[in-house]
Design an enzyme around this catalytic site. Sequence first.
Site, short mmCIF file in Angstrom:
data_model
loop_
_atom_site.label_atom_id
_atom_site.label_comp_id
_atom_site.label_asym_id
_atom_site.label_seq_id
_atom_site.Cartn_x
_atom_site.Cartn_y
_atom_site.Cartn_z
N SER A 126 0.84 -1.19 0.00
CA SER A 126 0.00 0.00 0.00
C SER A 126 0.88 1.24 0.00
O SER A 126 1.99 1.23 0.55
CB SER A 126 -0.86 -0.03 1.26
OG SER A 126 -1.41 1.24 1.51
N TYR A 151 -1.77 -1.05 10.93
CA TYR A 151 -2.01 -1.63 9.60
C TYR A 151 -0.84 -1.29 8.67
O TYR A 151 -0.26 -2.16 8.02
CB TYR A 151 -3.32 -1.10 9.01
CG TYR A 151 -3.44 -1.35 7.52
CD1 TYR A 151 -3.70 -2.62 7.03
CD2 TYR A 151 -3.27 -0.30 6.59
CE1 TYR A 151 -3.78 -2.85 5.65
CE2 TYR A 151 -3.36 -0.53 5.23
CZ TYR A 151 -3.62 -1.81 4.77
OH TYR A 151 -3.69 -2.03 3.42
N LYS A 155 2.34 -3.67 6.75
CA LYS A 155 2.72 -3.69 5.32
C LYS A 155 4.22 -3.44 5.18
O LYS A 155 4.90 -4.09 4.38
CB LYS A 155 1.93 -2.64 4.54
CG LYS A 155 0.45 -2.96 4.41
CD LYS A 155 0.21 -4.16 3.49
CE LYS A 155 -1.25 -4.56 3.43
NZ LYS A 155 -1.49 -5.85 2.79
P1 NAD Z 1 -10.64 -7.55 1.27
O1 NAD Z 1 -10.85 -7.55 2.74
O2 NAD Z 1 -11.81 -7.37 0.40
O3 NAD Z 1 -9.90 -8.90 0.84
C1 NAD Z 1 -9.00 -9.58 1.69
C2 NAD Z 1 -9.43 -11.03 1.71
O4 NAD Z 1 -8.52 -11.77 2.55
C3 NAD Z 1 -10.83 -11.23 2.29
O5 NAD Z 1 -11.58 -12.03 1.41
C4 NAD Z 1 -10.60 -11.94 3.61
O6 NAD Z 1 -11.66 -12.81 3.93
C5 NAD Z 1 -9.29 -12.66 3.35
N1 NAD Z 1 -8.47 -12.94 4.54
C6 NAD Z 1 -8.11 -12.08 5.52
N2 NAD Z 1 -7.33 -12.69 6.42
C7 NAD Z 1 -7.16 -13.97 5.99
C8 NAD Z 1 -6.45 -15.07 6.48
N3 NAD Z 1 -5.76 -15.00 7.62
N4 NAD Z 1 -6.49 -16.23 5.79
C9 NAD Z 1 -7.20 -16.32 4.63
N5 NAD Z 1 -7.91 -15.30 4.13
C10 NAD Z 1 -7.89 -14.13 4.80
O7 NAD Z 1 -9.53 -6.45 0.97
P2 NAD Z 1 -9.02 -5.87 -0.41
O8 NAD Z 1 -9.44 -4.46 -0.49
O9 NAD Z 1 -9.35 -6.80 -1.50
O10 NAD Z 1 -7.46 -5.88 -0.14
C11 NAD Z 1 -6.63 -6.93 -0.56
C12 NAD Z 1 -5.21 -6.65 -0.09
O11 NAD Z 1 -4.80 -5.40 -0.62
C13 NAD Z 1 -5.07 -6.55 1.42
O12 NAD Z 1 -3.85 -7.15 1.80
C14 NAD Z 1 -5.03 -5.05 1.67
O13 NAD Z 1 -4.30 -4.74 2.82
C15 NAD Z 1 -4.32 -4.57 0.42
N6 NAD Z 1 -4.62 -3.17 0.11
C16 NAD Z 1 -5.93 -2.79 -0.05
C17 NAD Z 1 -6.22 -1.46 -0.33
C18 NAD Z 1 -7.66 -1.02 -0.50
O14 NAD Z 1 -7.92 0.19 -0.45
N7 NAD Z 1 -8.61 -1.89 -0.71
C19 NAD Z 1 -5.19 -0.51 -0.45
C20 NAD Z 1 -3.87 -0.94 -0.30
C21 NAD Z 1 -3.60 -2.28 -0.02
C1 UD1 Z 2 -6.84 4.71 3.83
C2 UD1 Z 2 -5.79 4.35 4.83
C3 UD1 Z 2 -4.66 3.60 4.12
C4 UD1 Z 2 -5.21 2.38 3.41
C5 UD1 Z 2 -6.32 2.82 2.46
C6 UD1 Z 2 -7.00 1.63 1.83
C7 UD1 Z 2 -5.89 6.01 6.60
C8 UD1 Z 2 -5.20 7.14 7.26
N1 UD1 Z 2 -5.31 5.53 5.50
O1 UD1 Z 2 -6.27 5.58 2.86
O2 UD1 Z 2 -3.70 3.21 5.07
O3 UD1 Z 2 -4.20 1.72 2.67
O4 UD1 Z 2 -7.33 3.56 3.17
O5 UD1 Z 2 -7.78 0.94 2.76
O6 UD1 Z 2 -6.93 5.56 7.04
N2 UD1 Z 2 -12.64 10.90 3.75
C9 UD1 Z 2 -13.64 11.80 4.11
N3 UD1 Z 2 -14.80 11.28 4.58
C10 UD1 Z 2 -15.02 9.94 4.72
C11 UD1 Z 2 -13.99 9.04 4.33
C12 UD1 Z 2 -12.81 9.56 3.86
O7 UD1 Z 2 -13.47 13.00 4.02
O8 UD1 Z 2 -16.10 9.54 5.17
C13 UD1 Z 2 -11.39 11.46 3.21
C14 UD1 Z 2 -10.18 11.08 4.06
O9 UD1 Z 2 -9.99 12.01 5.08
C15 UD1 Z 2 -9.09 11.11 3.00
C16 UD1 Z 2 -9.79 10.74 1.69
O10 UD1 Z 2 -11.18 10.92 1.94
O11 UD1 Z 2 -8.62 12.39 2.88
C17 UD1 Z 2 -9.55 9.30 1.29
O12 UD1 Z 2 -9.83 8.47 2.41
P1 UD1 Z 2 -9.81 6.89 2.35
O13 UD1 Z 2 -10.68 6.42 1.26
O14 UD1 Z 2 -10.09 6.38 3.74
O15 UD1 Z 2 -8.32 6.55 1.91
P2 UD1 Z 2 -6.93 6.96 2.57
O16 UD1 Z 2 -7.10 7.68 3.83
O17 UD1 Z 2 -6.12 7.62 1.53
#
Ligand code: NAD
Ligand code: UD1
Length: 354
Positions: A126, A151, A155
Site C-alpha cells: 500500500s 495496519y 505492510k
Molecule cells: P478484502 O478484505 O476485500 O480482501 C481480503 C481477503 O482476505 C478477504 O476475502 C478476507 O476474507 C481474506 N483474509 C483475511 N485474512 C485472511 C487469512 N488470515 N487467511 C485467509 N484469508 C484471509 O480487501 P481488499 O481491499 O481486497 O485488499 C486486498 C489486499 O490489498 C489486502 O492485503 C489489503 O491490505 C491490500 N490493500 C488494499 C487497499 C484497499 O484500499 N482496498 C489498499 C492498499 C492495499
Molecule cells: C486509507 C488508509 C490507508 C489504506 C487505504 C485503503 C488512513 C489514514 N489511510 O487511505 O492506510 O491503505 O485507506 O484501505 O486511514 N474521507 C472523508 N470522509 C469519509 C472518508 C474519507 O473526508 O467519510 C477522506 C479522508 O480524510 C481522505 C480521503 O477521503 O482524505 C480518502 O480516504 P480513504 O478512502 O479512507 O483513503 P486513505 O485515507 O487515503
Amino acid sequence: MQKTTLITGGAGYIGSHTALALIDAGQQVLVLDNLCNSCRESLKRLEFLTRIRVDFIEGDIRDTKLLDDIFSRYDIDAVMHFAGLKSVEESVRQPLEYYANNVVGTLNLCHAMARSEVFKLVFSSSATVYGAPRKIPIIEDLGTGKPVNPYGRTKLMIEELLTDLCLSDPRWSIAVLRYFNPIGAHESGLIGENPNGRPNNLLPCLTQVAIGRAPELTVFGGDYPTVDGTCVRDYVHVVDLADGHLKALQALQRRNGIHVWNLGTGIGYSVLQIIRSFEDITGVTIPFRFAPRRAGDIAQCWADPSKAWRELGWHAQRDLMQMIIDTWRWQLCNPQGYRSQPELLASIALKQWV
Ligand code: NAD
Ligand code: UD1
C-alpha cells in the site's frame, strides 16, 4: 499440465477482480480465503462471469498444515497474496490481530512456499508505507517513510521481510505492488467492494449517502494546504489494478529478486472534487458537512506510476468518470452487497439510470 496460481484472499475485493483477470487470460487459479471479510457469493459470480468453476479452499493462511497440504496437492507455480486485514481504525484497536494475520500469515505462507519450492510471489502492499511523502508525485526509489498506524506498519514489516528473503535466496522473484486508492468495480456490476460493517473509505461512505443509507457525508478537514482545503488522493480503478497484477506476474517469469511498483494513475483528486464529480455524473446530490481532520491523514499524495509503465508496460486506463460510473453501477445493482439478487436488481437499476 497447466500450472496454477494460488490467490490468497481471492474472494475479497481486489482478489476477486484479479482472479477474473487471470481466468480471462486463460490461467488456472486456486482461491484460498477464510471469508473473514468476504463471502462465497463473490466466487459464484466469478463463475457466472467466466463460465468456469473456480477452485476454492476455505481456510486460513496461518494454518501451516493446510498450506503444506495445498502446495502438495496442486501444481502451484506462483502465489498472489491478498489475504490480510485492512482497516486502519480496527488495527489501532486490535494490533495483535493485525500483526498475526498480516505479518505471521505472510511468514507462514513464505515458509510453506519455500518448503514446496514455489518462489514467485505478488504481494499487495500500500502507498501507506510511504508515510507522509517528502516529495510528490511519489517514486518508489525515494524509500519508505514511517506509517502512522499498525495496519501500515504490518505492510512495511512484510516488505522488509520479503526483501530479506530475496537477499537470502536468489530463487525468489517477488513483486511488491503499492496500491494507491483502489475504487470502482467490474463493469458487469456483479463484483465489487463489499465492506463488512461500517465503511471507512471515501467512496463506500459516499455511495452509502447516495443510496440514502446515511444522511450526509463527513468531510474530514477543510483546511489542508491543497487545491480546495480537502485531502488529495490518487484513485485507481480496481480493474486496472487487476491488470497490473497480471503484468507483474508475467514480469516475474523474466526476473528474480524483489521489485517494487506503484500502482496509481498519477493524478490526484480532492475530496470535494470527488463529491462534485459524483454529483455531475450520477445526478445525485451528496449532502456533506466538514468535520475536524481525521487522525493519521496526510494532506495529499499521488503516484509517479512511470516505473510500472517502463518495466511492466502497465498504466491505468480508466479515468475518474469510469471509476464513478462503475462504483455507482455496483452499488445500484447490489444495495445489500453480495446479499442482493443482481440479475433482477440490475435490470431495474440500469433502466433507471445508465
Ligand atoms: P478484502 O478484505 O476485500 O480482501 C481480503 C481477503 O482476505 C478477504 O476475502 C478476507 O476474507 C481474506 N483474509 C483475511 N485474512 C485472511 C487469512 N488470515 N487467511 C485467509 N484469508 C484471509 O480487501 P481488499 O481491499 O481486497 O485488499 C486486498 C489486499 O490489498 C489486502 O492485503 C489489503 O491490505 C491490500 N490493500 C488494499 C487497499 C484497499 O484500499 N482496498 C489498499 C492498499 C492495499
Ligand atoms: C486509507 C488508509 C490507508 C489504506 C487505504 C485503503 C488512513 C489514514 N489511510 O487511505 O492506510 O491503505 O485507506 O484501505 O486511514 N474521507 C472523508 N470522509 C469519509 C472518508 C474519507 O473526508 O467519510 C477522506 C479522508 O480524510 C481522505 C480521503 O477521503 O482524505 C480518502 O480516504 P480513504 O478512502 O479512507 O483513503 P486513505 O485515507 O487515503
